[in-house]
Design a protein around this motif. Structure first.
Motif, mmCIF file in Angstrom:
data_model
loop_
_atom_site.group_PDB
_atom_site.id
_atom_site.type_symbol
_atom_site.label_atom_id
_atom_site.label_comp_id
_atom_site.label_asym_id
_atom_site.label_seq_id
_atom_site.Cartn_x
_atom_site.Cartn_y
_atom_site.Cartn_z
ATOM 1 N N CYS A 110 0.867 -1.183 0.000
ATOM 2 C CA CYS A 110 0.000 0.000 0.000
ATOM 3 C C CYS A 110 0.901 1.230 0.000
ATOM 4 C CB CYS A 110 -0.894 -0.020 1.238
ATOM 5 S SG CYS A 110 -1.751 1.521 1.507
ATOM 6 N N HIS A 111 0.614 2.145 -0.924
ATOM 7 C CA HIS A 111 1.423 3.357 -1.066
ATOM 8 C C HIS A 111 1.524 4.151 0.263
ATOM 9 C CE1 HIS A 111 3.040 6.765 -3.339
ATOM 10 N NE2 HIS A 111 2.247 7.537 -2.635
ATOM 11 N N LEU A 112 0.436 4.179 1.024
ATOM 12 C CA LEU A 112 0.421 4.951 2.276
ATOM 13 C C LEU A 112 1.315 4.282 3.320
ATOM 14 C CD1 LEU A 112 -3.409 5.688 2.415
ATOM 15 C CD2 LEU A 112 -1.589 7.129 1.501
ATOM 16 N N GLY A 114 3.877 2.564 2.530
ATOM 17 C CA GLY A 114 5.211 2.921 2.035
ATOM 18 C C GLY A 114 5.650 4.272 2.577
ATOM 19 N N HIS A 115 4.768 5.263 2.524
ATOM 20 C CA HIS A 115 5.131 6.596 3.024
ATOM 21 C C HIS A 115 5.583 6.528 4.494
ATOM 22 C CE1 HIS A 115 4.668 9.514 -0.120
ATOM 23 N NE2 HIS A 115 3.459 9.116 -0.436
ATOM 24 N N ILE A 116 4.893 5.714 5.292
ATOM 25 C CA ILE A 116 5.283 5.590 6.710
ATOM 26 C C ILE A 116 6.694 4.996 6.809
ATOM 27 C CG2 ILE A 116 4.776 4.422 8.890
ATOM 28 C CD1 ILE A 116 1.800 4.619 8.202
ATOM 29 N N VAL A 136 0.122 12.708 5.242
ATOM 30 C CA VAL A 136 -0.375 13.892 4.536
ATOM 31 C C VAL A 136 0.180 13.881 3.110
ATOM 32 C CG1 VAL A 136 -1.035 15.645 6.232
ATOM 33 C CG2 VAL A 136 1.367 15.081 5.964
ATOM 34 N N SER A 137 -0.699 13.508 2.163
ATOM 35 C CA SER A 137 -0.243 13.447 0.773
ATOM 36 C C SER A 137 -1.219 14.202 -0.113
ATOM 37 C CB SER A 137 -0.108 11.995 0.339
ATOM 38 O OG SER A 137 -1.383 11.427 0.212
ATOM 39 N N GLY A 138 -1.090 14.025 -1.424
ATOM 40 C CA GLY A 138 -1.975 14.713 -2.351
ATOM 41 C C GLY A 138 -3.403 14.158 -2.301
ATOM 42 N N LEU A 302 8.747 12.509 -0.743
ATOM 43 C CA LEU A 302 7.878 12.440 -1.926
ATOM 44 C C LEU A 302 7.853 11.003 -2.447
ATOM 45 C CD1 LEU A 302 9.070 15.774 -3.545
ATOM 46 C CD2 LEU A 302 6.904 15.368 -2.370
ATOM 47 N N ASP A 303 6.996 10.748 -3.454
ATOM 48 C CA ASP A 303 6.820 9.374 -3.941
ATOM 49 C C ASP A 303 8.136 8.770 -4.435
ATOM 50 O OD1 ASP A 303 4.218 9.692 -3.337
ATOM 51 O OD2 ASP A 303 3.517 9.911 -5.402
ATOM 52 N N ASN A 304 8.437 7.574 -3.980
ATOM 53 C CA ASN A 304 9.684 6.901 -4.378
ATOM 54 C C ASN A 304 9.581 5.407 -4.090
ATOM 55 O OD1 ASN A 304 11.294 6.131 -1.709
ATOM 56 N ND2 ASN A 304 10.194 8.032 -1.325
#
Ligand code: KG4
Ligand code: ZN
Length: 336
Positions: A110-112, A114-116, A136-138, A302-304
């Motif tokens: 899950c992208h979210l 991933g952000h964590i 907090v993303s787009g 940012l997204d990576n």
């Protein structure tokens, strides 16, 4: 364990190879290519155009950075959602094909989540559990409690716009174009955050957020005072006051969640985590409350794909793999 990770959920094409060992992850290979210039002409991301570019960029990245037989790779991880469906599909189909051809386990991420996990990409200390994450993303604004690896409870979320989306829309109103968040933040540096008192919505309503009101207030102000739009100080004051209102709400809700759930760590996650004011205030809140604070390095905010590889590693440790023939991209996927 070596994880090859692929991220194509929006307008950054990225691959990474992550070496995982116990609780630590380390990027061995890391490439990101942004499509900002392509989408700028349209004032925002065009999903089909993004998909086409992801495919073209991925092939070059693999040729340059990955062994064609995947000999040093143990697991393949890919962002399965949320995101733009055509864009996600490119990464997912490439990952499925590689997993099947190389006969390696495939882990959807899950992208979210991933952000964590961007906060695990450090040589220093890593978050301990329970951890409170402010995402907090787009597309998302959520407060999530992470009890352990892969175990999340959502405490609150936005009922309308995401914080990043509000930044992007206010940027458009100010004629700043796409991507809006960094442009508003830059303009805000010159402005007075107390110049305009924009609304702070739902402060007494649990841990949910609403950012539609502050965005509309900015719109009305700019309509009422249209003649001042060419005044650089006025524009900077609007940007600074808007940013202040958003950051203020994010911090007050985070403080509330800390008081109720008493986590040992707090983690800032998502593209808006690149916002300097938010980073500073999030850090200060943790210090004030005696909670260990984790803010991702700017490279990983940012997204990576590195963050997807980090999350994928911990999923792979738990054997969280899928049949490559059955995985489908899910544009509405959520962390819980
Ligand atoms: O996580 P991300 O790269 O993509 C999504 O998963 O959505 O987040 C992108 C969002 C955009 O809304 C962008 O305007 C915002 O993050 N953003 C910022 C800053 N840098 C990026 N917002 C405020 N200040 C920034 N410095
Ligand atoms: Zn993102």
């Amino acid at each position: 364990m070596r994880i090859l990770a692929i991220e194509t959920s929006c307008d950054e094409t990225s691959i990474a190879v992550i070496e995982g060992d116990g609780e630590r992850v380390k990027p061995v290979t890391f490439v990101v290519r942004t499509q900002i210039e392509t989408h700028q002409a349209f004032g925002g991301v065009v999903p089909e155009v993004a998909a086409r570019e992801h495919l073209a960029h991925l092939l070059f990245m693999f040729r340059e950075h990955v062994d064609p037989k995947g000999r040093d790779i143990d697991v393949i991880a890919v962002t399965a959602g949320p995101g733009l469906a055509p864009a996600l599909r490119v990464g997912v189909e490439v990952a499925k094909t590689l997993a099947w051809t190389w006969q390696k386990p495939l882990v959807p991420v899950c992208h979210l989540e991933g952000h964590i996990y961007a906060s695990w990409l450090t040589d220093g200390a890593v978050p301990q559990f329970p951890a409170l994450a402010l995402i907090v993303s787009g597309g998302h604004t959520e407060l999530v409690l992470m009890q352990e690896h892969g175990k999340f409870t959502r405490l609150g979320e936005t009922i309308d716009d995401a914080a990043g989306e509000a930044f992007d829309k206010v940027a458009k109103m100010l004629g700043l174009g796409y991507p809006g968040g960094p442009a508003v933040a830059r303009l805000a540096e010159q402005g007075n955050p107390k110049a305009f008192d924009f609304p702070r919505a739902m402060l007494d309503k649990g841990l949910d957020f609403s950012f539609a009101g502050v965005k509309t207030s900015v719109l009305y102000l700019l309509r009422e005072q249209e003649s001042r739009l060419s005044d650089a100080q006025f524009r900077a004051d609007v940007a600074a006051s808007f940013q202040e209102a958003v950051v203020d709400v994010l911090l007050r809700k985070t403080a509330k969640a800390l008081a109720v759930h008493a986590p040992v760590s707090m983690v800032l996650a998502g593209g808006v985590a690149a916002n300097v004011e938010l980073r500073k205030r999030f850090q200060a809140l943790g210090e004030e409350k005696g909670v260990a604070v984790f803010v991702p390095a700017l490279t990983y905010a940012l997204d990576n794909a590195a963050m997807i590889g980090a999350a994928g590693y911990f999923r792979a440790l738990r054997g969280d793999t899928v049949n490559p023939l059955q995985l489908q991209a899910d544009s509405n996927m959520d962390i819980v």
